[in-house]
Design an enzyme around this catalytic site. Structure first.
Site, short mmCIF file in Angstrom:
data_model
loop_
_atom_site.label_atom_id
_atom_site.label_comp_id
_atom_site.label_asym_id
_atom_site.label_seq_id
_atom_site.Cartn_x
_atom_site.Cartn_y
_atom_site.Cartn_z
N LYS A 1 14.79 -9.31 -12.18
CA LYS A 1 16.18 -9.67 -11.88
C LYS A 1 16.52 -11.09 -12.33
O LYS A 1 17.67 -11.40 -12.63
CB LYS A 1 16.47 -9.52 -10.38
N GLU B 1 25.51 -9.16 -4.89
CA GLU B 1 25.11 -8.14 -3.94
C GLU B 1 23.62 -7.94 -4.09
O GLU B 1 23.05 -8.28 -5.13
CB GLU B 1 25.83 -6.81 -4.26
N SER C 1 8.35 -3.67 -12.71
CA SER C 1 9.56 -4.49 -12.57
C SER C 1 9.44 -5.57 -11.50
O SER C 1 10.13 -6.58 -11.56
CB SER C 1 10.75 -3.59 -12.26
C1 LIG Z 1 11.53 -4.83 -8.29
C2 LIG Z 1 12.74 -4.02 -8.58
N1 LIG Z 1 12.65 -3.05 -9.51
C3 LIG Z 1 13.72 -2.26 -9.81
C4 LIG Z 1 14.92 -2.41 -9.16
C5 LIG Z 1 16.04 -1.48 -9.48
O1 LIG Z 1 17.09 -2.07 -10.20
P1 LIG Z 1 17.32 -1.75 -11.73
O2 LIG Z 1 17.36 -0.26 -11.86
O3 LIG Z 1 18.63 -2.38 -12.03
O4 LIG Z 1 16.20 -2.33 -12.51
C6 LIG Z 1 15.06 -3.41 -8.18
C7 LIG Z 1 16.34 -3.59 -7.48
O5 LIG Z 1 16.50 -4.33 -6.58
C8 LIG Z 1 13.93 -4.23 -7.90
O6 LIG Z 1 14.00 -5.19 -6.97
#
Ligand SMILES: Cc1ncc(COP(=O)(O)O)c(C=O)c1O
Length: 605
Positions: free
Chosen positions: A296, A318, A591
């Site tokens: 993020k 948000e 992620s």
């Molecule tokens: C670690 C992590 N991975 C994935 C996501 C999902 O978001 P996005 O689909 O936008 O990557 C989030 C959302 O808060 C997150 O904190």
């Protein structure tokens, strides 16, 4: 930005007639040989009397960038249209301070490849040709050529447009905008107000139809917001377009990504995990190692810098899992911006560590107790705040959701993940991966990984959604997994964009469930909807319990505790293990890290 542009404005009466009828853009012609040349002082006075949301364009022929800039200081036009023999380099120089529309006269010798050389042009205006004449010619443009160009570029169609032919022209070309000058005049520089209105009445409904609106991915995306948000969205779109080619913005962005966030992130071969699965060779893109613990921060840095550029001292955001809230609070503290984060009370309880982090960073965390008390409700409140405080506030949206330009802009800020991963895998394996895996909430980490591989048809892309507790509506957050029986997703509009949305038979937005706060959202980014329709990417869902098991497996084979969101991607890979061959090569986007989820893990594992 430009949709209906009336060019050759020389007086206030014509400008008012055009904008009252619904034109969004007016052109001032500063070329001394033009029959529609406007006196500089008149242009400045007309500009000052127009509403802020009306865009004005300065039209030039072979002018020096310095002269364009000094005229702009006086007239305050919003974009420059370059109608002469300007080179890509000149366009790039002018575009470092304002968006450029590069105009071309299309004749038999004009090559479509010419457009590709002007990387920094915001849009291309295509005009008919008349030998030896610069500026508007009144000749009809080759619509067939324009149609082909419009498939891959922002095209503003000009040349011989009038009330009688404009609907047909738009139907054939599907342009980004239309531009007209001589077709609506009683004499050069004087508009016929009745025809002007007739022309705009003819054009408006067609250009506003879903298939020609800006920020579309096939039929998905667009900009479905109240009027008050149109101006800040235009402003943001423009600021972002300028930032893309602004060397100082880009160098600040790169420096923060490297020195503050810790890019590039490693692409780690997960040897024990691969052995545990019995193949395929799996590499982890370690976004979890970034400052603040998730991808993020890539987007938060980009938008934080844009807020500064736009002169907005306050950001609202948000958050679901809290990672975007923490990233926003972090960049706000670093850049000295005020920060307010909206968060559902259900999410505040399950991601308490991140709430504490945001507060420590100086952000105000506002608890949202309406609806399902999760991400959707937090976005509603953030949008409400934005509408009320739009002059001072930038809405730092955290995923590829919302109205244009957010889905495109957030994707661009996240696409560094895939660019790095592509280079890294080619360096170590000397070949492209066969599969990419990522979890999909709104879809920003997934599209961030996928984007650099979209043209590599042999690379399969797999997005994993939250299957929650079951396939019934209300029990999951799977929007593109109908093939597995997950119920309730249909195209619809949510929070500014047209995409797949979980809804009941009356079209009411459904409640969702996921163990993972970051995936617990009823809509999906519009680009994913389009990739799914085209079968370019596949989407499926895994259950809460499969995600928990996968988190434990990764922790014990690799010594990495993943975020619950990322654990869904791991579970998706594990569930497919029988389908892989020995030659398969996977990149899985890790992620985020699991610190924020330790409460859940320690209760349930
Ligand atoms: C670690 C992590 N991975 C994935 C996501 C999902 O978001 P996005 O689909 O936008 O990557 C989030 C959302 O808060 C997150 O904190």
């Amino acid at each position: 930005m430009i949709r209906i542009k009336i060019c050759g404005i020389t007086n206030l009466a014509d400008a008012k007639a055009a904008t009252d009828a619904g034109a969004n853009s007016l052109g001032f012609n500063f070329y001394e040989k033009s029959l529609r040349r406007v006196v500089t002082a008149d242009a400045a006075q007309i500009r000052s009397k127009l509403p802020k949301e009306i865009e004005t364009v300065g039209v030039f022929v072979n002018a020096r960038p310095a002269d364009i800039n000094s005229l702009r200081a006086f007239v305050r036009f919003d974009a420059a249209q370059l109608h002469g023999d300007e080179t890509p380099d000149i366009v790039s120089r002018v575009s470092s301070s304002l968006p450029v529309i590069k105009a071309f006269r299309v004749d038999a010798n004009f090559s479509p490849a010419t457009l590709d050389r002007y990387l920094n042009a915001f849009a291309f205006l295509l005009d008919g040709s008349r030998a030896g004449q610069y500026g508007g010619t009144g000749q009809t443009t080759d619509w067939d050529f324009a149609r082909r160009a419009a498939a891959s570029h922002r095209i503003i169609l000009s040349g011989g447009l009038k009330v009688e032919n404009v609907a047909e022209a738009i139907r054939i070309v599907r342009p980004y905008g239309v531009d007209v000058a001589s077709g609506l005049e009683t004499k050069p520089g004087k508009k016929d107000h009745a025809r002007l209105k007739e022309f705009i009445d003819e054009v408006r409904p067609i250009l506003q139809s879903p298939t020609t609106a800006p920020g579309r991915f096939g039929p998905y995306g667009g900009r479905y917001v109240p009027e008050t948000l149109m101006v800040p969205l235009f402003e943001l779109e423009r600021a972002y377009e300028i930032a893309k080619s602004d060397a100082s913005f880009q160098s600040q962005l790169q420096s923060l990504l490297k020195n503050f966030a810790g890019r590039p992130t490693p692409l780690q071969f997960a040897a024990r995990f691969t052995a545990h699965l019995g193949g395929p060779r799996t590499y982890l893109k370690r976004e979890d190692l970034l400052h603040t613990g998730a991808h993020k921060i890539n987007n938060a840095i980009g938008q934080g810098l844009l807020a500064l550029k736009m002169g907005k001292p306050r950001i609202v955001a948000e958050t679901g899992a809290g990672q975007h809230g923490v990233a926003s609070a972090t960049i706000a503290a670093h850049l000295s911006l005020e920060c307010v984060v909206y968060m559902g009370t259900e999410d505040m309880a399950r991601q308490a560590l991140n709430v504490a982090r945001m507060r420590m960073l100086g952000a105000q965390v506002v608890a949202v107790d309406s609806g399902s008390r999760t991400l959707k409700d937090a976005i509603n409140e953030a949008m409400r705040d934005w509408v009320t405080n739009v002059r001072t506030t930038h809405y730092l949206l955290g995923s590829v959701l919302g109205a244009h330009p957010y889905p495109t802009m957030v994707r661009d800020f996240q696409s560094i993940i895939g660019r790095e991963a592509r280079e890294q895998i080619l360096a170590v394996e000397k070949r492209l991966p066969t599969h990419l895996f990522a979890c999909v909430g709104g879809g920003s980490n997934a599209i961030g990984l996928f984007h650099a591989f979209l043209r590599d048809a042999e690379v399969k892309m797999v997005g994993i959604e939250a299957g929650g507790r079951g396939t019934e509506l209300g029990e999951h957050a799977a929007r593109l997994a109908a093939a597995q029986g997950y119920a309730g997703a249909r195209p619809g509009v949510l929070q500014g964009t047209y995409t797949y949305v979980l809804q009941n038979s009356d079209g009411q937005i459904a409640t969702t469930h996921s163990i993972s706060a970051g995936l617990d959202y009823p809509a999906i980014g519009p680009e994913h909807a389009w990739l799914a329709d085209q079968h370019r990417a596949q989407y499926s869902a895994v259950s809460d319990s499969a995600a928990l098991d996968a988190a434990r497996t990764l922790a014990r084979t690799e010594g990495i505790i993943p975020a619950l969101e990322s654990a869904h991607a791991i579970a998706g890979l594990i569930e497919r293990r029988a389908q892989f061959t020995r030659d398969d090569l996977v990149i899985l986007n890790l992620s985020g890290r699991g610190d924020k989820d330790m409460d859940t893990y320690s209760r349930l594992l």
